[in-house]
Scaffold this motif. Structure first.
Motif, short mmCIF file in Angstrom:
data_model
loop_
_atom_site.label_atom_id
_atom_site.label_comp_id
_atom_site.label_asym_id
_atom_site.label_seq_id
_atom_site.Cartn_x
_atom_site.Cartn_y
_atom_site.Cartn_z
N ALA A 5 -14.29 -19.79 9.12
CA ALA A 5 -15.37 -20.55 8.50
C ALA A 5 -15.32 -22.00 8.98
N PRO A 6 -16.47 -22.63 9.09
CA PRO A 6 -16.49 -24.03 9.53
C PRO A 6 -15.88 -24.95 8.49
N ARG A 7 -15.35 -26.06 8.95
CA ARG A 7 -14.82 -27.07 8.03
C ARG A 7 -15.98 -27.99 7.66
N VAL A 8 -16.37 -27.96 6.40
CA VAL A 8 -17.50 -28.75 5.91
C VAL A 8 -16.95 -29.89 5.07
N ILE A 9 -17.33 -31.12 5.42
CA ILE A 9 -16.91 -32.30 4.67
C ILE A 9 -18.14 -33.07 4.24
N VAL A 10 -18.19 -33.39 2.95
CA VAL A 10 -19.24 -34.25 2.41
C VAL A 10 -18.56 -35.58 2.09
N GLN A 11 -18.98 -36.61 2.80
CA GLN A 11 -18.37 -37.93 2.69
C GLN A 11 -18.78 -38.62 1.39
N PRO A 12 -18.10 -39.72 1.04
CA PRO A 12 -18.48 -40.47 -0.17
C PRO A 12 -19.92 -40.98 -0.08
N PRO A 13 -20.53 -41.26 -1.22
CA PRO A 13 -21.90 -41.77 -1.21
C PRO A 13 -22.00 -43.08 -0.41
N ALA A 14 -23.08 -43.17 0.36
CA ALA A 14 -23.38 -44.39 1.11
C ALA A 14 -23.90 -45.45 0.14
N PRO A 15 -23.82 -46.73 0.51
CA PRO A 15 -24.30 -47.79 -0.39
C PRO A 15 -25.76 -47.61 -0.82
N ALA A 16 -26.59 -47.07 0.04
CA ALA A 16 -28.01 -46.87 -0.30
C ALA A 16 -28.27 -45.48 -0.89
N GLY A 17 -27.21 -44.69 -1.10
CA GLY A 17 -27.34 -43.34 -1.63
C GLY A 17 -27.24 -42.29 -0.55
N GLY A 18 -27.02 -41.08 -0.95
CA GLY A 18 -26.85 -39.98 -0.01
C GLY A 18 -25.42 -39.89 0.48
N ARG A 19 -25.06 -38.73 1.01
CA ARG A 19 -23.70 -38.49 1.51
C ARG A 19 -23.79 -37.84 2.88
N ARG A 20 -23.01 -38.37 3.80
CA ARG A 20 -22.96 -37.83 5.16
C ARG A 20 -22.28 -36.46 5.12
N VAL A 21 -22.86 -35.50 5.84
CA VAL A 21 -22.32 -34.14 5.90
C VAL A 21 -21.84 -33.87 7.31
N CYS A 22 -20.59 -33.44 7.44
CA CYS A 22 -19.98 -33.13 8.74
C CYS A 22 -19.50 -31.69 8.73
N GLN A 50 -22.87 -17.94 2.74
CA GLN A 50 -21.46 -17.59 2.89
C GLN A 50 -20.52 -18.73 2.46
N ILE A 51 -21.11 -19.87 2.08
CA ILE A 51 -20.32 -21.03 1.67
C ILE A 51 -20.72 -21.40 0.25
N ASP A 52 -19.73 -21.54 -0.61
CA ASP A 52 -19.96 -21.94 -2.00
C ASP A 52 -20.23 -23.44 -2.01
N LEU A 53 -21.50 -23.83 -2.18
CA LEU A 53 -21.88 -25.24 -2.09
C LEU A 53 -21.30 -26.10 -3.20
N GLU A 54 -20.84 -25.47 -4.27
CA GLU A 54 -20.25 -26.24 -5.36
C GLU A 54 -18.77 -25.93 -5.56
N GLY A 55 -18.19 -25.18 -4.65
CA GLY A 55 -16.80 -24.76 -4.80
C GLY A 55 -15.89 -25.33 -3.74
N PRO A 56 -14.76 -24.67 -3.56
CA PRO A 56 -13.72 -25.18 -2.66
C PRO A 56 -14.03 -25.00 -1.18
N ASP A 57 -15.15 -24.37 -0.82
CA ASP A 57 -15.48 -24.19 0.59
C ASP A 57 -15.84 -25.52 1.25
N ILE A 58 -16.17 -26.52 0.43
CA ILE A 58 -16.59 -27.82 0.95
C ILE A 58 -15.60 -28.87 0.48
N GLU A 59 -15.12 -29.66 1.44
CA GLU A 59 -14.24 -30.78 1.10
C GLU A 59 -15.13 -31.97 0.74
N ARG A 60 -15.00 -32.44 -0.48
CA ARG A 60 -15.79 -33.58 -0.93
C ARG A 60 -14.91 -34.80 -1.06
N ARG A 61 -15.38 -35.88 -0.52
CA ARG A 61 -14.65 -37.15 -0.60
C ARG A 61 -15.51 -38.12 -1.41
#
Length: 75
Positions: A5-22, A50-61
C-alpha cells in the motif's frame, strides 16, 4: 495497510487552511476535507476504497482526520 500500500501522509494545516497530502513522497495537493484526500488518491491511481481515510492507513501530522485549519492564534 499492507507493505504494498502507498504511504499516505497528511501534513499539518497550512496557515491559510487545508493540509498538504503526499503519497510515497510526492505531493498530490492541498486538501480541505476528507473527500479531497480520496480524490487525490483516486487521481494518483490508488483505490481510495482500499484505504481507511479516518484510520491508521494515513499518517496525520498536526491533527486527526477532523482538523483542516490551523489552530486559532491569540491576538
Amino acid at each position: 495497510m499492507d507493505a504494498s500500500a502507498p504511504r499516505v501522509i497528511v501534513q499539518p494545516p497550512a496557515p491559510a487552511g487545508g493540509r498538504r497530502v503526499c503519497v510515497d513522497g510526492t505531493t498530490l495537493g492541498l486538501a480541505y476535507r476528507p473527500a479531497d484526500v480520496a480524490e487525490f488518491l483516486r487521481r494518483a491511481g490508488t483505490d481510495p476504497d482500499q484505504i481507511d481515510l479516518e484510520g491508521p492507513d494515513i499518517e496525520r501530522r498536526g491533527g486527526g482526520p477532523d482538523i483542516w485549519s490551523p489552530p486559532d492564534t491569540p491576538a
